[in-house]
Scaffold this active site. Structure first.
Site, PDB file in Angstrom:
ATOM      1  CG  ASP A 170     -31.954   2.970 -84.624  1.00 23.50           C
ATOM      2  OD1 ASP A 170     -31.441   3.648 -83.188  1.00 23.50           O
ATOM      3  OD2 ASP A 170     -32.480   2.478 -84.323  1.00 23.50           O
TER       4      ASP A 170
ATOM      5  CG  ASP B 227     -17.172  -0.825 -92.880  1.00 25.10           C
ATOM      6  OD1 ASP B 227     -16.430  -1.338 -93.873  1.00 25.10           O
ATOM      7  OD2 ASP B 227     -16.912  -1.333 -92.010  1.00 25.10           O
TER       8      ASP B 227
ATOM      9  CG  ASP C  86     -33.950  22.357 -89.330  1.00 24.38           C
ATOM     10  OD1 ASP C  86     -33.494  22.140 -90.941  1.00 24.38           O
ATOM     11  OD2 ASP C  86     -33.369  22.459 -88.674  1.00 24.38           O
TER      12      ASP C  86
ATOM     13  CG  ASN D  66     -14.528  -1.462 -96.876  1.00 27.84           C
ATOM     14  OD1 ASN D  66     -14.608  -2.195 -96.164  1.00 27.84           O
ATOM     15  ND2 ASN D  66     -15.308  -0.612 -96.530  1.00 27.84           N
TER      16      ASN D  66
ATOM     17  CG  ASN E 176     -34.500  -6.786 -76.245  1.00 30.98           C
ATOM     18  OD1 ASN E 176     -35.133  -7.366 -77.790  1.00 30.98           O
ATOM     19  ND2 ASN E 176     -34.156  -5.296 -77.122  1.00 30.98           N
TER      20      ASN E 176
ATOM     21  CE1 TYR F  33     -50.606  -0.858 -84.521  1.00 30.36           C
ATOM     22  CE2 TYR F  33     -48.560   0.412 -85.223  1.00 30.36           C
ATOM     23  CZ  TYR F  33     -50.132   0.454 -84.427  1.00 30.36           C
ATOM     24  OH  TYR F  33     -50.216   1.305 -83.671  1.00 30.36           O
TER      25      TYR F  33
ATOM     26  CG  ASP G 128     -44.891 -11.243 -89.396  1.00 31.64           C
ATOM     27  OD1 ASP G 128     -45.841 -11.649 -89.577  1.00 31.64           O
ATOM     28  OD2 ASP G 128     -45.016  -9.708 -89.032  1.00 31.64           O
TER      29      ASP G 128
END
Length: 425
Positions: free
Chosen positions: A161, A170, A189, A214, A292, A304, A330
């Site tokens: 991403d 978090d 890199d 937490n 979308n 795929y 799917d």
């Protein structure tokens, strides 16, 4: 079985999700385009490459992950002409464009996370400018019920991403490795800062693995999972087929059990598909957003066969209006008004609301895809002798048959509790 789109990627590559902070996404249908000045070429025998390329005034370029293809610099505007010429040479297996891709507890905001536990509840976004009406009881992925069996046991999920926030209480500590492929003309890199200045990757990562219990923020569907931060999208949320292929190869080679891609392109790429297939053969479960566009048009890598393609639903278990759909998709998962982490500093997707508090709502298949990736990770951690094939089967066969199953998507809306093999309400 097949697949895909990120709440945001363009034909070359982009993050899908049509991320908006205050309102549901109406992301435009991504337009196909190729990146100027480079193409991807695979030779039957690399020893022939220098001579063939010299005939066209070109030089050898770097390899693209595990695909066997090379990224070749060409004069801008000559990409398609050179692809056509090279494709006629018997030494060339294929030549293709490098397509553009673009960008779906006791924790403070857990009551806003209907996708994990739908009571049903109404809630507002961080700025209190949008109120989300009550949804349908149990229109969720049953994450809380799944946690009685497992919370992930450090199963590794790669987030391919725009990066993950380096400083965020978090999610940052969940990151155990990173690589930066934004400059696709070079190999990764590891020292390059993958900081998420766009915001998309941090939101996706939080959906997967934000820490639970937490007292702050939100909880991920797989709160004890670990994250590989693979930056392939730039600070504008766009990238390339070659960068994605490099990222997939790196993730599979660095221990990812699950790979999430909340991104996509309209044009199929043999290089991208090779990276997907190689990662599958290395044992990874691969998940991608369906896109979308609100149409049945296929998006890649989602479409795929070795990828689980994910459509988006809302808090009533209805298909999101923006979600792509069709027999090639799917499963479905919540992707409308999903509460998760954002960088707790200025970032592109949040500039319209001023400085970020580190959490907010976003909508898109980009948000739905990590719900499924996290469910797959929970299934990995709960089944002895699991394989990627068995995990995929668990995720798909345990999905709940909601309205649209068999037409909008092949299986139903995912159910983490059932995927881990628990007795579920």
């Amino acid at each position: 079985m097949k697949k895909l789109m990120m709440a945001g990627f363009t034909a070359a590559m982009m993050a899908f999700g049509g991320i908006t902070l205050a309102a549901p996404s109406n992301a435009a249908d991504p337009q196909s385009s190729h990146i100027a000045g480079r193409i991807m070429v695979k030779f039957h025998d690399d020893r022939a490459a220098p001579g063939v390329l010299r005939q066209h005034g070109l030089s050898q370029g770097p390899g693209i992950g595990s695909t066997g293809a090379h990224l070749i610099k060409v004069p801008a505007g000559k990409e398609l002409q050179l692809i056509q010429s090279l494709s006629r040479n018997p030494a060339v297996e294929y030549a293709e464009p490098d397509e553009l891709v673009t960008a779906a507890t006791n924790d403070e905001y857990f009551p806003r996370q209907y996708a994990l536990q739908n009571d049903p509840q109404s809630f507002t976004n961080t700025a209190n400018t949008l109120t989300v009406a009550e949804g349908k009881l149990d229109a969720d992925v049953d994450a809380v019920e799944a946690w009685k069996v497992t919370k992930g046991n450090r199963t590794t999920v790669a987030i391919i991403d725009s990066g993950v926030a380096n400083v965020h209480d978090d999610i940052a500590s969940q990151v155990v490795g990173y690589a930066n492929f934004v400059s696709a003309e070079t190999k990764e890199d590891p020292k390059a800062n993958p900081e998420d200045k766009y915001g998309h990757g941090t939101h996706v990562a939080g959906i997967v693995a934000a820490k639970a219990d937490n007292t702050i923020g939100v909880a991920g569907v797989c709160p004890e999972c670990t994250i590989l931060d693979v930056k392939v999208l730039n600070d504008s949320g766009s990238g390339s087929s070659s960068a994605i292929a490099n990222g997939i190869s790196w993730a599979a080679g660095n221990g990812a059990k699950v790979i999430n891609m909340s991104l996509g392109q309209r044009v199929s790429s043999r290089t991208l598909e090779a990276a997907v297939n190689n990662a599958w053969n290395q044992g990874a479960v691969i998940v991608a957003a369906a896109g979308n566009a609100g149409t049945q048009a296929k998006i890649y890598p989602g479409a795929y066969p070795n990828v689980i393609a994910v459509a988006a639903t809302d808090n009533n278990d209805a298909k999101a209006s923006f979600s792509s759909y069709g027999k090639w998709v799917d499963v479905a998962a919540p992707g409308v008004n999903v509460y998760s982490t954002f960088p707790n500093r200025d970032f592109v997707l949040g500039t319209q609301n001023g400085r970020s508090t580190g959490y907010d709502i976003a909508s898109g298949t980009s948000m739905a895809s990590p719900m499924v990736a996290a469910t797959a990770a929970l299934a990995w951690s709960s089944h002895v002798d699991a394989t990627n094939a068995s995990v995929r089967l668990n995720v798909e066969s345990s999905a709940e048959e909601i309205n649209g199953t068999g037409s909008y998507w092949e299986h139903g809306r995912v159910n983490a509790c059932k995927a881990v093999g628990s007795d579920c309400p």
